[in-house]
Write an enzyme that holds these catalytic residues in place. Structure first.
Site, PDB file in Angstrom:
ATOM      1  CB  THR A  17      -0.888  -0.008   1.267  1.00 13.94           C
ATOM      2  OG1 THR A  17      -1.337  -1.345   1.476  1.00 13.94           O
ATOM      3  CG2 THR A  17      -2.067   0.899   1.115  1.00 13.94           C
ATOM      4  N   GLY A  19       4.458   1.494  -0.225  1.00 13.79           N
ATOM      5  CA  GLY A  19       5.753   1.574  -0.897  1.00 13.79           C
ATOM      6  C   GLY A  19       6.389   0.222  -1.062  1.00 13.79           C
ATOM      7  CD  GLU A  89      10.495 -10.007  14.179  1.00 11.95           C
ATOM      8  OE1 GLU A  89      11.010 -11.128  14.263  1.00 11.95           O
ATOM      9  OE2 GLU A  89       9.675  -9.565  15.010  1.00 11.95           O
ATOM     10  CG  LEU A  91       8.941 -13.917  10.261  1.00 12.46           C
ATOM     11  CD1 LEU A  91       9.677 -13.013  11.230  1.00 12.46           C
ATOM     12  CD2 LEU A  91       7.540 -14.175  10.787  1.00 12.46           C
ATOM     13  CG  ASP A 134      -4.748  -3.159   5.275  1.00 15.52           C
ATOM     14  OD1 ASP A 134      -5.732  -3.769   4.801  1.00 15.52           O
ATOM     15  OD2 ASP A 134      -3.783  -2.783   4.574  1.00 15.52           O
ATOM     16  N   PRO A 137      -4.216 -11.596   4.873  1.00 15.43           N
ATOM     17  CG  PRO A 137      -5.098 -13.544   3.936  1.00 15.43           C
ATOM     18  CD  PRO A 137      -5.417 -12.096   4.183  1.00 15.43           C
ATOM     19  CG  ASP A 152       1.155  -2.894   6.151  1.00 14.91           C
ATOM     20  OD1 ASP A 152       1.616  -1.771   6.379  1.00 14.91           O
ATOM     21  OD2 ASP A 152       0.534  -3.182   5.119  1.00 14.91           O
TER      22      ASP A 152
END
Ligand code: ADP
Ligand code: MG
Length: 314
Positions: A17, A19, A89, A91, A134, A137, A152
């Site tokens: 969304t 960048g 971090e 993932l 927001d 998945p 996010d």
């Protein structure tokens, strides 16, 4: 050394969304990080300042103070006059890619474990008065040990959620709570719980529960399954700005006819999240007290090992 010089970019981790997100490595610690670059010009106009809006700096410093095993750690924040860099971090995989990449149904114990961790993360955010807004998945990251972490988060408090993403894609409304679709301006914790309910359903079915392609289609996809809301099951619904008396009156159907549950306990649990009235919808804390989540244990997903990334400058 400029702070940004501490990192070597290894590739792109994703685009969303606000960048681009790079995979990068901290040269000093050798650890992988996700470097999220946000262009600021779009956002600065509102408070007529140059550079990062002071409200955003305040919000981001709150996010930096958050520590929870189900929330992606924001390790550092750097900014130039027109760019903001957030260091998280790293993932390997988001839940969307994980679901797309497995052909088998998702293990019921993995779903239980993921939902428990996500309820814990949401309970933590909500106690700190932070709404995610927001949950979907793509914004949930997973690792091979079975952890899932909310990513996010919080930025939507600094910047309004745009309708078009950085890559000009329409921001999805598949996970949007019915009160928001009906124009309510009341943002309550319940909006994250609704979205999590949609994510849970998607894990059972391996496809989105309410994949609407416009606001009205989104509402009607929900109504067709859960029934058109009424004053009886949702007091005040008819006074919401986008409510129309002319809405078709669909009857509620049984969730189990749409979702591949393994047992009725799962169905009863999901029903606590997909409640119309946001004040009746269960809180993350209440959900954590259910028998369904009490039985959760960390479960490793069926995931191929990730190859080591070769270091390339980009
Ligand atoms: P946006 O606000 O642009 O949606 P996100 O933070 O959701 O940005 O990141 C976009 C994508 O980048 C995610 O869907 C995910 O695939 C990837 N990504 C984001 N953060 C990380 C992270 N910490 N580790 C690995 N990949 C990430
Ligand atoms: Mg995102």
């Amino acid at each position: 050394m400029n702070n940004l010089d501490k990192f070597i970019k290894l590739g792109t981790a994703g685009e969303g969304t606000y960048g681009i997100v790079y995979k990068a490595k901290n040269k000093v610690t050798g650890k992988s990080v996700a470097l999220k670059r946000i262009k600021l010009e779009k956002f600065c106009k509102e408070d007529h300042t140059e550079g990062v809006p002071s409200t955003a700096i305040r919000e981001i410093s709150i996010l930096k103070g958050l520590r929870h095993s189900s929330i992606i750690e924001l390790q550092d924040v750097m900014y130039t006059s027109d760019r903001l860099y957030l260091v998280f971090e790293y993932l390997e995989l988001d839940l969307k890619r994980y679901l797309d990449g497995t052909s088998k149904p998702v293990d019921k114990e993995l779903i239980r474990s993921y939902i428990k961790q996500l309820c814990e993360g949401l309970a933590y955010l909500h106690t700190h008065r932070i709404l995610h807004r927001d949950i979907k998945p793509q914004n949930l990251l997973v690792d091979k040990e079975g952890h899932v972490k909310i990513a996010d988060f919080g930025l939507s408090r600094c910047f309004s959620l745009p309708t078009k993403s950085y890559t000009h894609e329409v921001v999805t409304m598949w996970y949007r709570a019915p009160e928001l679709l009906l124009g309510s301006k009341m943002y309550t914790n319940g909006i994250d719980i609704w979205s999590l309910g949609c994510v849970m359903a998607e894990m059972f079915n391996k496809r989105a529960m309410f994949p609407g392609d416009s606001e009205i289609d989104q509402m009607f996809k929900i109504f067709k399954i859960l029934g058109t809301p009424t004053e009886e099951n949702w007091p005040g619904v008819t006074t919401l700005p986008q409510y129309e008396v002319s809405f078709p009156k669909w009857k509620a159907t049984e969730l189990k006819t749409h979702i591949n549950f393994n047992d009725s306990e799962e169905e009863e649990f999901l029903k606590l999240m997909l409640v119309y009235d946001p004040f009746v919808r269960n809180t993350a804390k209440a959900l954590l007290g259910t028998g369904y989540l009490k039985k959760a244990k960390l479960t490793a997903p069926d995931m191929k090992p990730f190859p080591d990334t070769t270091e390339e400058y980009c």
